[in-house]
Scaffold this motif. Structure first.
Motif, PDB file in Angstrom:
ATOM      1  N   GLY A 116       0.774  -1.225   0.000  1.00 51.28           N
ATOM      2  CA  GLY A 116       0.000   0.000   0.000  1.00 51.28           C
ATOM      3  C   GLY A 116       0.806   1.277   0.000  1.00 51.28           C
ATOM      4  N   VAL A 117       2.149   1.198   0.094  1.00 44.68           N
ATOM      5  CA  VAL A 117       2.950   2.417   0.080  1.00 44.68           C
ATOM      6  C   VAL A 117       2.834   3.067  -1.293  1.00 44.68           C
ATOM      7  CG1 VAL A 117       5.280   3.362   0.229  1.00 44.68           C
ATOM      8  CG2 VAL A 117       4.560   1.543   1.790  1.00 44.68           C
ATOM      9  N   PRO A 118       2.386   4.305  -1.367  1.00 45.18           N
ATOM     10  CA  PRO A 118       2.152   4.922  -2.676  1.00 45.18           C
ATOM     11  C   PRO A 118       3.447   5.279  -3.392  1.00 45.18           C
ATOM     12  CG  PRO A 118       1.784   6.520  -0.941  1.00 45.18           C
ATOM     13  CD  PRO A 118       2.027   5.199  -0.251  1.00 45.18           C
ATOM     14  N   VAL A 119       3.355   5.397  -4.698  1.00 47.23           N
ATOM     15  CA  VAL A 119       4.461   5.897  -5.496  1.00 47.23           C
ATOM     16  C   VAL A 119       4.539   7.411  -5.287  1.00 47.23           C
ATOM     17  CG1 VAL A 119       5.364   6.164  -7.847  1.00 47.23           C
ATOM     18  CG2 VAL A 119       4.128   4.086  -7.212  1.00 47.23           C
ATOM     19  N   PRO A 120       5.706   7.964  -4.986  1.00 45.45           N
ATOM     20  CA  PRO A 120       5.789   9.427  -4.790  1.00 45.45           C
ATOM     21  C   PRO A 120       5.287  10.171  -6.018  1.00 45.45           C
ATOM     22  CG  PRO A 120       7.819   8.343  -4.077  1.00 45.45           C
ATOM     23  CD  PRO A 120       7.000   7.289  -4.761  1.00 45.45           C
ATOM     24  N   LEU A 135       5.886  10.209 -10.821  1.00 43.64           N
ATOM     25  CA  LEU A 135       4.854   9.932 -11.820  1.00 43.64           C
ATOM     26  C   LEU A 135       4.921  11.000 -12.898  1.00 43.64           C
ATOM     27  CD1 LEU A 135       1.899   8.962  -9.453  1.00 43.64           C
ATOM     28  CD2 LEU A 135       3.118   7.436 -11.009  1.00 43.64           C
ATOM     29  N   VAL A 136       5.687  10.718 -13.941  1.00 47.24           N
ATOM     30  CA  VAL A 136       5.822  11.668 -15.043  1.00 47.24           C
ATOM     31  C   VAL A 136       4.537  11.636 -15.866  1.00 47.24           C
ATOM     32  CG1 VAL A 136       7.170  12.305 -17.080  1.00 47.24           C
ATOM     33  CG2 VAL A 136       8.294  11.265 -15.093  1.00 47.24           C
ATOM     34  N   PRO A 137       3.933  12.779 -16.150  1.00 48.35           N
ATOM     35  CA  PRO A 137       2.695  12.783 -16.933  1.00 48.35           C
ATOM     36  C   PRO A 137       2.864  12.062 -18.263  1.00 48.35           C
ATOM     37  CG  PRO A 137       3.111  14.958 -15.994  1.00 48.35           C
ATOM     38  CD  PRO A 137       4.326  14.131 -15.727  1.00 48.35           C
ATOM     39  N   ARG A 138       1.875  11.266 -18.612  1.00 51.34           N
ATOM     40  CA  ARG A 138       1.943  10.477 -19.846  1.00 51.34           C
ATOM     41  C   ARG A 138       2.106  11.365 -21.069  1.00 51.34           C
ATOM     42  NH1 ARG A 138       3.292   5.522 -20.958  1.00 51.34           N
ATOM     43  NH2 ARG A 138       2.499   5.168 -18.869  1.00 51.34           N
ATOM     44  N   ALA A 139       1.416  12.488 -21.110  1.00 55.30           N
ATOM     45  CA  ALA A 139       1.522  13.383 -22.258  1.00 55.30           C
ATOM     46  C   ALA A 139       2.944  13.903 -22.431  1.00 55.30           C
ATOM     47  CB  ALA A 139       0.550  14.551 -22.106  1.00 55.30           C
ATOM     48  N   ALA A 140       3.628  14.172 -21.311  1.00 56.23           N
ATOM     49  CA  ALA A 140       5.009  14.665 -21.391  1.00 56.23           C
ATOM     50  C   ALA A 140       5.945  13.580 -21.913  1.00 56.23           C
ATOM     51  CB  ALA A 140       5.464  15.146 -20.020  1.00 56.23           C
ATOM     52  N   LEU A 141       5.734  12.337 -21.478  1.00 62.46           N
ATOM     53  CA  LEU A 141       6.556  11.236 -21.981  1.00 62.46           C
ATOM     54  C   LEU A 141       6.318  11.017 -23.469  1.00 62.46           C
ATOM     55  CD1 LEU A 141       6.346   8.515 -19.184  1.00 62.46           C
ATOM     56  CD2 LEU A 141       8.352   9.820 -19.880  1.00 62.46           C
ATOM     57  N   PHE A 190      16.706  15.119 -19.502  1.00 63.57           N
ATOM     58  CA  PHE A 190      16.388  14.192 -18.429  1.00 63.57           C
ATOM     59  C   PHE A 190      17.488  14.266 -17.379  1.00 63.57           C
ATOM     60  CE2 PHE A 190      14.356  12.592 -22.219  1.00 63.57           C
ATOM     61  CZ  PHE A 190      13.146  12.092 -21.789  1.00 63.57           C
ATOM     62  N   ALA A 191      17.169  13.902 -16.144  1.00 62.95           N
ATOM     63  CA  ALA A 191      18.164  13.908 -15.073  1.00 62.95           C
ATOM     64  C   ALA A 191      18.053  12.632 -14.256  1.00 62.95           C
ATOM     65  CB  ALA A 191      17.978  15.129 -14.169  1.00 62.95           C
ATOM     66  N   TRP A 192      19.198  12.072 -13.915  1.00 62.26           N
ATOM     67  CA  TRP A 192      19.254  10.898 -13.042  1.00 62.26           C
ATOM     68  C   TRP A 192      18.811  11.289 -11.641  1.00 62.26           C
ATOM     69  CZ3 TRP A 192      20.391   5.934 -14.341  1.00 62.26           C
ATOM     70  CH2 TRP A 192      20.615   5.024 -13.294  1.00 62.26           C
ATOM     71  N   ARG A 193      18.002  10.461 -11.008  1.00 59.67           N
ATOM     72  CA  ARG A 193      17.530  10.763  -9.649  1.00 59.67           C
ATOM     73  C   ARG A 193      18.623  10.412  -8.644  1.00 59.67           C
ATOM     74  NH1 ARG A 193      12.284  12.271  -9.349  1.00 59.67           N
ATOM     75  NH2 ARG A 193      10.924  11.720 -11.104  1.00 59.67           N
ATOM     76  N   THR A 194      19.599  11.283  -8.559  1.00 58.05           N
ATOM     77  CA  THR A 194      20.748  11.066  -7.681  1.00 58.05           C
ATOM     78  C   THR A 194      20.292  10.945  -6.227  1.00 58.05           C
ATOM     79  OG1 THR A 194      22.108  12.367  -9.193  1.00 58.05           O
ATOM     80  CG2 THR A 194      22.980  11.993  -6.972  1.00 58.05           C
ATOM     81  N   GLY A 195      20.800   9.927  -5.550  1.00 61.53           N
ATOM     82  CA  GLY A 195      20.450   9.689  -4.158  1.00 61.53           C
ATOM     83  C   GLY A 195      19.174   8.914  -3.958  1.00 61.53           C
ATOM     84  N   GLU A 196      18.391   8.695  -5.024  1.00 56.92           N
ATOM     85  CA  GLU A 196      17.137   7.957  -4.917  1.00 56.92           C
ATOM     86  C   GLU A 196      17.203   6.586  -5.569  1.00 56.92           C
ATOM     87  OE1 GLU A 196      13.419  10.532  -5.236  1.00 56.92           O
ATOM     88  OE2 GLU A 196      14.870  11.739  -6.365  1.00 56.92           O
ATOM     89  N   VAL A 198       9.625   4.627 -15.166  1.00 53.97           N
ATOM     90  CA  VAL A 198       9.798   3.777 -13.984  1.00 53.97           C
ATOM     91  C   VAL A 198      10.448   4.528 -12.829  1.00 53.97           C
ATOM     92  CG1 VAL A 198       9.868   1.628 -15.280  1.00 53.97           C
ATOM     93  CG2 VAL A 198      11.993   2.859 -14.889  1.00 53.97           C
ATOM     94  N   GLY A 199      10.633   5.845 -12.964  1.00 52.50           N
ATOM     95  CA  GLY A 199      11.105   6.647 -11.847  1.00 52.50           C
ATOM     96  C   GLY A 199      12.600   6.767 -11.701  1.00 52.50           C
TER      97      GLY A 199
END
Length: 404
Positions: A301-305, A309-315, A324-330, A391-392
């Motif tokens: 049940g832990v939600p995705v932050p 969640l990148v908007p589908r239209a933007a993708l 794009f940027a790597w999620r450093t530290g995550e 996929v975040g």
């Protein structure tokens, strides 16, 4: 992203009532057919083929992917019959993306699972269902070309929720057979009365819920491809409780270890058999085994932050100028960058091994555009960036913006 926000409170209330009552629910049409559009884009099929690892059953050791140790699965079927994997897998077990597209284009149906490992949008809906139903959920994606059929008529051993993402599917659903066990996996169509079945066509944006054990036939009778997403729900059951209680008993009593009598057990009196069975009841640990089962899903049940969640239209609109940027530290990469872990996921994102140096370079670069990715073609470079954002692993910075 919760399913209730996609289908509305009235339909969500009907779904949850059906789950409580173990009764089928059908919403085959809708005034908003595009409401599931955020859960799938057609470019994702090629991305999943090129970048995700789909080991064959004989090539991978068991590991706890999702529910009950079920691993990732990618297979083709044609009119209910499996297609030989050697036709679409290379010698190293990797999928041959071009062959996959050809087979799919000529009428073979694709089934892959679990989709929530490869899409944060689907993972968000999955987590919402897990929180609502207090049970682990696994996702299967079915892609079926016009007039195609993935599976033979069958029953499912779990409750199933189906969302129709593209096209349409024809469903024939039979009521429980009174002459057999309610959940018997009986696929003998000739024993079932077609007049007793419910016939429905699930259109884009429609959904249905089936409690386990209902015999059904599913076919795409339309001339256009169909894409539907199936969520299977895996609550703790009495069968699991009994099995795991006996398997995990810390003390084995004489009653549990006693040898069955040599003579025919059925010839003994029901009272005597009942007494022997009741002697095993102290080993049925309802609280302990329930905690053990759900303990395997500590993030249930832990939600995705929301930021992941990148908007589908933007993708869908991303191009070579998008940064794009790597999620450093995550993102926690494995030793060779072929496995990537995010804190809210239960399983790592497992990528094909040749991609590892490319991923390592992206992690080191921090921020980049698709032309900076070391892949052979511009299309593959953009595709990888969009996939990793879905996929975040990456965040979308801006279209054409210079680095800060």
């Amino acid at each position: 992203m919760y399913l209730s926000s996609l289908i509305g409170q009235a339909e969500w209330g009907d779904l949850t009532a059906g789950y409580r009552e173990r009764a089928a629910r059908l919403w085959p049409t809708t005034a908003t057919p595009a409401r599931f559009g955020a859960l799938w884009s057609d470019w994702e099929l090629e991305a999943l083929c090129r970048f995700a690892l789909w080991p064959s059953n004989r090539a991978v050791a068991p590991r706890a992917y999702g529910v009950d140790g079920a691993g990732p699965s990618f297979r083709f079927n044609r009119l209910g019959e499996p297609v030989v994997p050697a036709l679409y897998r290379a010698s190293d077990e990797a999928l041959r993306a071009d062959v996959v597209q050809t087979l799919y284009g000529t009428g073979a149906a694709i089934t892959l699972a679990p989709l929530h490992n490869y899409s944060n949008a689907v993972l968000a809906v999955t987590r919402g269902l897990e929180a609502a139903f207090r049970a682990p959920v696994r996702t299967h994606l079915f892609l079926t070309h016009g007039a195609g059929q993935a599976l033979r008529p069958h029953t499912d051993p779990q409750d199933v929720l189906v969302l129709q993402l593209r096209g349409e599917k024809s469903w024939r659903i039979h009521p429980p057979d009174p002459e057999t066990a309610a959940f018997a996996a009986d696929t003998r169509v000739d024993k079932r009365d077609p007049a007793a079945a419910t016939e429905t066509i699930l259109h884009t944006g429609g959904w249905l819920y089936l409690p386990k054990g209902l015999f059904h036939r599913v076919q795409n009778q339309a001339p256009v491809p169909s894409v539907h997403l199936s969520f299977t729900i895996h609550p703790m059951t009495w069968a699991k409780l009994l099995r795991e209680s006996l398997e995990n008993a810390t003390e084995v009593s004489h009653a549990l270890n006693a040898r069955l009598p040599d003579e025919d057990l059925l010839a003994r009196s029901p009272e005597e058999i009942g007494a022997q069975v009741r002697a095993l009841l102290p080993f049925v640990d309802v609280a302990g085994q329930s905690a053990r089962y759900y303990g395997k899903y500590a993030r249930l049940g832990v939600p995705v932050p929301a930021a992941h969640l990148v908007p589908r239209a933007a993708l869908d609109a991303a191009d070579e100028t998008t940064r794009f940027a790597w999620r450093t530290g995550e993102v926690t990469p494995g030793a060779d960058h072929s496995e990537l872990m995010l804190a809210y996921r239960r399983e790592p994102l497992v990528l094909v091994r040749p991609l590892a140096p490319v991923i390592a370079a992206l992690a080191a670069a921090g921020e980049f555009c698709p032309p900076d990715v070391a892949l052979p073609t511009p299309a593959q470079r953009l595709l990888l960036c969009k996939f990793l954002a879905s996929v975040g692993v990456l965040r979308l910075v801006a279209a054409g913006a210079p680095p800060p």
